[in-house]
Design a protein around this motif. Structure first.
Motif, PDB file in Angstrom:
ATOM      1  N   LEU A  15      -7.300  17.741   6.083  1.00  0.00           N
ATOM      2  CA  LEU A  15      -7.822  16.973   6.237  1.00  0.00           C
ATOM      3  C   LEU A  15      -8.105  16.354   4.743  1.00  0.00           C
ATOM      4  N   GLY A  16      -8.747  17.403   4.191  1.00  0.00           N
ATOM      5  CA  GLY A  16      -8.773  17.081   2.917  1.00  0.00           C
ATOM      6  C   GLY A  16      -7.669  16.181   2.017  1.00  0.00           C
ATOM      7  N   SER A  17      -6.162  16.429   2.458  1.00  0.00           N
ATOM      8  CA  SER A  17      -4.823  15.466   1.574  1.00  0.00           C
ATOM      9  C   SER A  17      -5.318  14.135   2.425  1.00  0.00           C
ATOM     10  N   LYS A  18      -5.233  14.141   3.392  1.00  0.00           N
ATOM     11  CA  LYS A  18      -5.416  12.237   4.639  1.00  0.00           C
ATOM     12  C   LYS A  18      -6.858  12.315   3.675  1.00  0.00           C
ATOM     13  N   LEU A  19      -7.536  12.727   3.378  1.00  0.00           N
ATOM     14  CA  LEU A  19      -8.846  11.855   2.404  1.00  0.00           C
ATOM     15  C   LEU A  19      -8.201  11.376   1.432  1.00  0.00           C
ATOM     16  N   TRP A  20      -7.931  11.972   0.334  1.00  0.00           N
ATOM     17  CA  TRP A  20      -7.733  11.854  -0.548  1.00  0.00           C
ATOM     18  C   TRP A  20      -6.210  10.842  -0.801  1.00  0.00           C
ATOM     19  N   ALA A  21      -5.160  10.441   0.207  1.00  0.00           N
ATOM     20  CA  ALA A  21      -4.256   9.695   0.301  1.00  0.00           C
ATOM     21  C   ALA A  21      -4.665   7.975   1.180  1.00  0.00           C
ATOM     22  N   PHE A  22      -5.648   8.549   1.417  1.00  0.00           N
ATOM     23  CA  PHE A  22      -6.623   6.824   2.487  1.00  0.00           C
ATOM     24  C   PHE A  22      -6.750   6.970   0.636  1.00  0.00           C
ATOM     25  N   ALA A  23      -7.874   7.024   0.108  1.00  0.00           N
ATOM     26  CA  ALA A  23      -8.492   6.772  -1.276  1.00  0.00           C
ATOM     27  C   ALA A  23      -7.586   6.147  -2.225  1.00  0.00           C
ATOM     28  N   MET A  24      -6.383   7.093  -2.837  1.00  0.00           N
ATOM     29  CA  MET A  24      -4.989   6.254  -3.389  1.00  0.00           C
ATOM     30  C   MET A  24      -4.733   4.614  -2.381  1.00  0.00           C
ATOM     31  N   MET A  25      -5.181   4.696  -1.589  1.00  0.00           N
ATOM     32  CA  MET A  25      -4.461   3.183  -1.125  1.00  0.00           C
ATOM     33  C   MET A  25      -4.964   2.076  -1.638  1.00  0.00           C
ATOM     34  N   ALA A  26      -6.477   2.772  -2.169  1.00  0.00           N
ATOM     35  CA  ALA A  26      -7.334   1.350  -3.434  1.00  0.00           C
ATOM     36  C   ALA A  26      -7.087   2.004  -4.756  1.00  0.00           C
ATOM     37  N   PHE A  27      -6.778   3.871  -5.264  1.00  0.00           N
ATOM     38  CA  PHE A  27      -6.564   3.706  -6.842  1.00  0.00           C
ATOM     39  C   PHE A  27      -5.704   3.464  -7.348  1.00  0.00           C
ATOM     40  N   SER A  28      -4.372   3.612  -6.673  1.00  0.00           N
ATOM     41  CA  SER A  28      -2.884   3.650  -6.744  1.00  0.00           C
ATOM     42  C   SER A  28      -1.707   3.210  -7.689  1.00  0.00           C
ATOM     43  N   PRO A  29      -2.321   1.125  -6.600  1.00  0.00           N
ATOM     44  CA  PRO A  29      -1.941   0.398  -7.256  1.00  0.00           C
ATOM     45  C   PRO A  29      -2.295  -0.263  -8.009  1.00  0.00           C
ATOM     46  N   LEU A  30      -3.638   0.218  -9.150  1.00  0.00           N
ATOM     47  CA  LEU A  30      -4.122   0.042 -10.050  1.00  0.00           C
ATOM     48  C   LEU A  30      -2.976   0.996 -11.490  1.00  0.00           C
ATOM     49  N   VAL A  31      -2.431   2.241 -11.231  1.00  0.00           N
ATOM     50  CA  VAL A  31      -1.611   2.768 -11.835  1.00  0.00           C
ATOM     51  C   VAL A  31      -0.304   2.116 -11.150  1.00  0.00           C
ATOM     52  N   LEU A  32       0.268   1.708 -10.810  1.00  0.00           N
ATOM     53  CA  LEU A  32       1.467   1.946 -10.259  1.00  0.00           C
ATOM     54  C   LEU A  32       2.100   0.533 -10.480  1.00  0.00           C
ATOM     55  N   ALA A  33       1.026  -0.555 -11.431  1.00  0.00           N
ATOM     56  CA  ALA A  33       1.043  -1.919 -11.948  1.00  0.00           C
ATOM     57  C   ALA A  33       1.675  -1.675 -13.415  1.00  0.00           C
ATOM     58  N   ARG A  34       1.206  -0.842 -14.195  1.00  0.00           N
ATOM     59  CA  ARG A  34       1.568  -0.409 -15.244  1.00  0.00           C
ATOM     60  C   ARG A  34       2.969   0.641 -15.306  1.00  0.00           C
ATOM     61  N   VAL A  35       3.201   0.590 -14.525  1.00  0.00           N
ATOM     62  CA  VAL A  35       4.995   1.384 -14.283  1.00  0.00           C
ATOM     63  C   VAL A  35       6.451   1.194 -14.525  1.00  0.00           C
ATOM     64  N   LYS A  36       6.517   1.768 -15.868  1.00  0.00           N
ATOM     65  CA  LYS A  36       7.756   1.164 -17.045  1.00  0.00           C
ATOM     66  C   LYS A  36       9.365   0.824 -15.565  1.00  0.00           C
ATOM     67  N   GLY A  37       9.247  -0.499 -15.542  1.00  0.00           N
ATOM     68  CA  GLY A  37      10.637  -0.920 -14.993  1.00  0.00           C
ATOM     69  C   GLY A  37      10.473  -0.862 -13.284  1.00  0.00           C
ATOM     70  N   LEU A  38       9.041  -1.069 -13.004  1.00  0.00           N
ATOM     71  CA  LEU A  38       8.920  -1.166 -11.455  1.00  0.00           C
ATOM     72  C   LEU A  38       8.516  -2.856 -11.543  1.00  0.00           C
ATOM     73  N   GLN A  39       9.427  -3.022 -10.516  1.00  0.00           N
ATOM     74  CA  GLN A  39       9.392  -4.565 -11.094  1.00  0.00           C
ATOM     75  C   GLN A  39       8.796  -5.227  -9.014  1.00  0.00           C
ATOM     76  N   PHE A  40       8.603  -4.580  -8.798  1.00  0.00           N
ATOM     77  CA  PHE A  40       7.815  -4.993  -6.745  1.00  0.00           C
ATOM     78  C   PHE A  40       7.338  -3.647  -6.275  1.00  0.00           C
ATOM     79  N   CYS A  41       6.145  -3.740  -5.346  1.00  0.00           N
ATOM     80  CA  CYS A  41       6.019  -1.946  -5.094  1.00  0.00           C
ATOM     81  C   CYS A  41       4.618  -2.824  -3.985  1.00  0.00           C
ATOM     82  N   LYS A  42       5.191  -2.095  -3.060  1.00  0.00           N
ATOM     83  CA  LYS A  42       4.413  -2.178  -1.438  1.00  0.00           C
ATOM     84  C   LYS A  42       3.665  -0.820  -1.183  1.00  0.00           C
ATOM     85  N   LEU A  43       2.495   0.039  -1.354  1.00  0.00           N
ATOM     86  CA  LEU A  43       1.890   0.815  -0.864  1.00  0.00           C
ATOM     87  C   LEU A  43       0.950   0.643   0.505  1.00  0.00           C
ATOM     88  N   MET A  44       1.743   1.524   1.589  1.00  0.00           N
ATOM     89  CA  MET A  44       1.201   1.611   2.607  1.00  0.00           C
ATOM     90  C   MET A  44       0.826   2.043   3.542  1.00  0.00           C
TER      91      MET A  44
END
Length: 236
Positions: A15-44
């Motif tokens: 349950l804890g990991s599922k809650l973490w994964a759900f929360a990261m749907m909001a926070f991960s894109p902010l980090v991914l936008a700054r990843v070097k060499g990443l041209q397109f990204c969709k977290l789903m």
């Protein structure tokens, strides 16, 4: 140097990991936008089996297009964000893909450049479909989905499939792995329900945006239930 597409699946058990994964749907894109060499990204997120629109809280996915395979490897091997995902998953698999063809748009762009390195000896295919459903067709669309996808259940040519999407209900996508081109075409053009779905899509025009892309999977890292036949592609 050509671009590389990767598709990663994450499975969570506690349950804890599922809650973490759900929360990261909001926070991960902010980090991914700054990843070097990443041209397109969709977290789903994903839906339950048989393309049920209700969420499957245990499975998430990320689609990424990289400027090079080196950029992809650097992220998967060294980036703190991916390391955080690895620590919490019960299963994790990344499939490396070479685009063979792509038609349509995803968030206003087509991110997949056709590869010049397709291996004629590798028969496997991966398909990504993605669509934004017009609001007035939402109910009718989801009522028809179980019928249209019935031919996938027990299909001997299908290795794996999962319904995914950025936004539940309205933004839907599918990822599927097939043994070969013949198996895919048998379903796409001879399955009556699927043919009817194609006809309705053209007649009703119920998508405001759609994309269909075909890939050759050429490398697999990690483990996932149901696709053991791709073991010869494993890189670790």
């Amino acid at each position: 140097m050509e671009t590389v597409t990767t598709f990663t699946f994450f499975k969570y058990s506690s349950l804890g990991s599922k809650l973490w994964a759900f929360a990261m749907m909001a926070f991960s894109p902010l980090v991914l936008a700054r990843v070097k060499g990443l041209q397109f990204c969709k977290l789903m997120g994903s839906g339950k089996e048989n393309f049920n629109p209700l969420p499957d809280w245990s499975v998430y996915a990320i689609l990424q297009v990289w400027e090079s395979e080196v950029a992809a490897e650097t992220f998967f091997e060294t980036h703190p964000l991916f390391s955080s995902y690895q620590k919490r998953t019960s299963q994790l698999m990344t499939i490396y893909l070479r685009p063979m063809s792509s038609k349509g748009l995803w968030s206003g762009t087509n991110p997949f450049e056709e590869s010049a390195c397709i291996d004629p000896k590798n028969p496997y295919l991966a398909i990504i479909t993605r669509a934004t459903i017009k609001l007035r067709f939402l109910i009718r669309f989801w009522q028809f989905v179980p019928y249209a996808q019935a031919g996938l259940k027990g299909n001997p040519g299908l290795l794996y499939t999962k319904g995914i999407g950025e936004v539940p209900i309205r933004n839907m996508a599918t990822f599927s792995l097939w043994k070969n081109k013949d198996a895919l075409q048998l379903f796409a053009y001879q399955d009556k329900a699927h043919k009817k779905a194609i006809t309705l899509t053209k007649k009703l025009n119920w998508y405001s945006e759609e994309l269909f892309a075909r890939f050759q999977p050429y490398r697999v890292s990690g483990e996932w239930d149901g696709i053991s036949e791709l073991q010869f592609l494993k890189s670790d």
